[in-house]
Design an enzyme around this catalytic site. Structure first.
Site, PDB file in Angstrom:
ATOM      1  N   GLU A 175       7.237  -1.427 -11.847  1.00 36.59           N
ATOM      2  CA  GLU A 175       6.978  -0.930 -10.493  1.00 36.59           C
ATOM      3  C   GLU A 175       7.226  -2.044  -9.486  1.00 36.59           C
ATOM      4  OE1 GLU A 175       3.194   0.283  -7.662  1.00 36.59           O
ATOM      5  OE2 GLU A 175       3.025   0.663  -9.826  1.00 36.59           O
ATOM      6  N   ARG A 185       6.490  -3.926  -0.638  1.00 45.80           N
ATOM      7  CA  ARG A 185       5.664  -4.834   0.158  1.00 45.80           C
ATOM      8  C   ARG A 185       6.472  -5.991   0.721  1.00 45.80           C
ATOM      9  NH1 ARG A 185       0.356  -5.473  -3.811  1.00 45.80           N
ATOM     10  NH2 ARG A 185      -0.058  -3.237  -4.089  1.00 45.80           N
ATOM     11  N   THR A 230       3.835   1.391  -3.767  1.00 43.72           N
ATOM     12  CA  THR A 230       3.359   1.301  -2.388  1.00 43.72           C
ATOM     13  C   THR A 230       4.206   2.164  -1.464  1.00 43.72           C
ATOM     14  OG1 THR A 230       2.866  -1.027  -2.933  1.00 43.72           O
ATOM     15  CG2 THR A 230       2.342  -0.301  -0.720  1.00 43.72           C
ATOM     16  N   LYS A 254      -2.537   7.967 -10.345  1.00 42.11           N
ATOM     17  CA  LYS A 254      -2.897   6.563 -10.230  1.00 42.11           C
ATOM     18  C   LYS A 254      -4.342   6.493  -9.763  1.00 42.11           C
ATOM     19  CE  LYS A 254      -1.640   2.338  -7.729  1.00 42.11           C
ATOM     20  NZ  LYS A 254      -0.569   1.651  -6.969  1.00 42.11           N
TER      21      LYS A 254
END
Length: 212
Positions: free
Chosen positions: A45, A49, A73, A133
């Site tokens: 993943e 960011r 994210t 998640k």
């Protein structure tokens, strides 16, 4: 949704730990992916960011085809579209909005949405999700919380992320409703910055061995 759920299940159950990484350049992402794959960790993943994240996902998808590179994210439908265009094989969000869920319905790339409360879990069930998640895991109840809801939400499986390390990962993996965990310890910032890929490969190999 059913096909996407099946594909997401295959991705997440291929290994006990999905590394959650942030990279500063596309080249760094490629080297990191190669080091993780060498240690037996294929699903990765890459979080959105850093400015380089989308380029890194694209580069990893092209240069390291044996890796299954996802985007993390992801907060908006635009980011979901950008991640899919970059070649992401799965999408991870820390939470879920109706706008993001609507965008995911028209995508062939599976979404792993985040949920943290009983009400959010119920909402995700209504939307047809079976794999979620759990974030930030350690800070909102940890393994004890997931253990306590296993019989209340028997249809749900989780990928807890946040505050998980080699010291507590086994507590999570021992739970019947956890299919894997997300962890950043496989790619220590110092090791990545120094290009110490041997350390990354060693940590990946140790994480892969947790499946046993």
């Amino acid at each position: 949704m059913a096909q996407n759920t099946k594909r997401l299940f295959e991705i997440l159950t291929a290994q006990p730990v999905v590394p959650v990484v942030a990279v500063e350049t596309a080249a760094e992402g490629v080297d990191l992916a190669r080091a993780l794959v060498a240690g037996g960790i294929r699903s990765i993943e890459v979080t959105l960011r850093t400015p380089a994240a989308l380029d890194a996902i694209r580069a990893i998808s092209e240069a390291v085809p044996e890796a299954i590179c996802g985007a993390g994210t992801v907060l908006t439908p635009k980011q979901l579209d950008q991640a899919e265009a970059a070649g992401a094989k799965f999408i991870v969000s820390p939470g879920a909005t109706m706008e993001l869920l609507d965008a995911a319905r028209s995508s062939s790339v599976p979404l792993l949405p985040g949920s943290a409360t009983a009400s959010e879990l119920m909402a995700m069930i209504e939307e047809g999700y079976e794999i979620l998640k759990f974030f930030p895991a350690q800070q909102i109840g940890g393994a004890a919380f997931l253990r306590s809801i296993a019989t209340v939400f028997p249809s749900l499986r989780f990928c807890p992320t946040g505050g998980i390390s080699i010291d507590n990962v086994r507590d999570y993996l021992a739970l019947p409703n956890v299919i894997c965990v997300g962890g950043s310890w496989l790619a220590p910032k110092a090791a990545v910055a120094a290009g110490d890929w041997d350390t990354v490969t060693r940590l990946a190999r140790e994480a892969a061995a947790l499946a046993a």
